[in-house]
Design a protein around this motif. Structure first.
Motif, PDB file in Angstrom:
ATOM      1  N   GLU A 118     -14.111 -11.458 -30.124  1.00  0.00           N
ATOM      2  CA  GLU A 118     -13.169 -11.155 -29.038  1.00  0.00           C
ATOM      3  C   GLU A 118     -13.492  -9.809 -28.387  1.00  0.00           C
ATOM      4  O   GLU A 118     -13.404  -9.659 -27.168  1.00  0.00           O
ATOM      5  CB  GLU A 118     -11.729 -11.147 -29.564  1.00  0.00           C
ATOM      6  CG  GLU A 118     -10.712 -10.936 -28.460  1.00  0.00           C
ATOM      7  CD  GLU A 118      -9.285 -11.100 -28.940  1.00  0.00           C
ATOM      8  OE1 GLU A 118      -8.428 -10.330 -28.453  1.00  0.00           O
ATOM      9  OE2 GLU A 118      -9.025 -11.984 -29.775  1.00  0.00           O
ATOM     10  N   ILE A 119     -13.895  -8.842 -29.189  1.00  0.00           N
ATOM     11  CA  ILE A 119     -14.232  -7.522 -28.645  1.00  0.00           C
ATOM     12  C   ILE A 119     -15.480  -7.619 -27.773  1.00  0.00           C
ATOM     13  O   ILE A 119     -15.516  -7.062 -26.664  1.00  0.00           O
ATOM     14  CB  ILE A 119     -14.436  -6.496 -29.773  1.00  0.00           C
ATOM     15  CG1 ILE A 119     -13.166  -6.391 -30.613  1.00  0.00           C
ATOM     16  CG2 ILE A 119     -14.845  -5.139 -29.193  1.00  0.00           C
ATOM     17  CD1 ILE A 119     -13.328  -5.599 -31.900  1.00  0.00           C
ATOM     18  N   LEU A 120     -16.483  -8.322 -28.238  1.00  0.00           N
ATOM     19  CA  LEU A 120     -17.721  -8.486 -27.461  1.00  0.00           C
ATOM     20  C   LEU A 120     -17.419  -9.128 -26.114  1.00  0.00           C
ATOM     21  O   LEU A 120     -17.953  -8.710 -25.073  1.00  0.00           O
ATOM     22  CB  LEU A 120     -18.745  -9.321 -28.233  1.00  0.00           C
ATOM     23  CG  LEU A 120     -19.167  -8.791 -29.606  1.00  0.00           C
ATOM     24  CD1 LEU A 120     -20.185  -9.724 -30.239  1.00  0.00           C
ATOM     25  CD2 LEU A 120     -19.694  -7.380 -29.528  1.00  0.00           C
ATOM     26  N   ASN A 121     -16.552 -10.129 -26.109  1.00  0.00           N
ATOM     27  CA  ASN A 121     -16.180 -10.796 -24.854  1.00  0.00           C
ATOM     28  C   ASN A 121     -15.417  -9.860 -23.928  1.00  0.00           C
ATOM     29  O   ASN A 121     -15.685  -9.812 -22.730  1.00  0.00           O
ATOM     30  CB  ASN A 121     -15.342 -12.047 -25.142  1.00  0.00           C
ATOM     31  CG  ASN A 121     -16.178 -13.164 -25.731  1.00  0.00           C
ATOM     32  OD1 ASN A 121     -17.380 -13.245 -25.533  1.00  0.00           O
ATOM     33  ND2 ASN A 121     -15.535 -14.030 -26.492  1.00  0.00           N
ATOM     34  N   LYS A 122     -14.480  -9.117 -24.470  1.00  0.00           N
ATOM     35  CA  LYS A 122     -13.671  -8.216 -23.640  1.00  0.00           C
ATOM     36  C   LYS A 122     -14.508  -7.089 -23.034  1.00  0.00           C
ATOM     37  O   LYS A 122     -14.182  -6.581 -21.959  1.00  0.00           O
ATOM     38  CB  LYS A 122     -12.509  -7.636 -24.445  1.00  0.00           C
ATOM     39  CG  LYS A 122     -11.421  -8.661 -24.724  1.00  0.00           C
ATOM     40  CD  LYS A 122     -10.209  -8.021 -25.320  1.00  0.00           C
ATOM     41  CE  LYS A 122      -9.403  -7.483 -24.175  1.00  0.00           C
ATOM     42  NZ  LYS A 122      -7.980  -7.405 -24.392  1.00  0.00           N
TER      43      LYS A 122
END
Length: 173
Positions: A67-71
């Motif tokens: 989720e962090i990589l996507n955000k």
């Protein structure tokens, strides 16, 4: 963009799950002599856990970064690591440094709230308080330093060095 601060970066339940994994007594921590590559005498030792480096995952905890990589709109990762600065009776500052000596992005996600902070060498210098779920994103050329806490056992953060521009991967210097 010189730098950007985003509070409440992650969904609360995602953050709590991430913290449960990272704060677990089962998570291995690795001793490092110095907080920075300069290794000057005023630098203090710390512990870290590398999630990704040298073009590959280095930890089973990496699977929790999706989720962090996507955000962050990451197109290529250089390194991801979790840093744990132990508290002292008096705060200490690490040396000014950059994480990478090439153009990319650096992002810091604070995992706990404490009186430690980061300083960016901007004009004027920018102090960023360590607040749980705060993300600070800045260009890798900006020197920065961390300051330890005195009001908690440790200051925990995840440090990301990455590219968010596919053109940056193919550009010639």
């Amino acid at each position: 963009m010189e730098f950007k601060i985003i509070d409440n970066f992650l969904d609360k339940s995602y953050l709590e799950n991430l913290k449960r994994v990272i704060f677990s007594p089962e998570t291995p921590w690795f001793f490092r002599e110095s907080l920075t590559l300069t290794g000057k005498s005023k630098d203090e030792p710390f512990y870290n856990h590398c999630l990704y480096n040298e073009h590959e995952s280095k930890s089973s905890l990496f699977k929790h970064m999706g989720e962090i990589l996507n955000k962050l709109n990451i197109v290529a990762i250089n390194e991801i690591r979790i840093n744990s600065m132990n508290s002292r009776k008096e705060q200490y500052e690490c040396d000014w440094h950059v994480d990478r000596y090439f153009k990319c992005k650096t992002a810091i996600l604070y995992l706990n709230t404490c009186n430690g902070y980061s300083i960016l060498k901007t004009s004027p210098e920018t102090k960023i308080n360590t607040i749980e779920n705060r993300m600070v994103i800045f260009n890798s050329e900006i020197e920065h330093k961390g300051v330890s806490a005195t009001d908690t056992k440790r200051r925990l953060l995840i440090n990301f060095n990455y590219f968010d521009d596919p053109c940056a991967l193919t550009s010639k210097k």
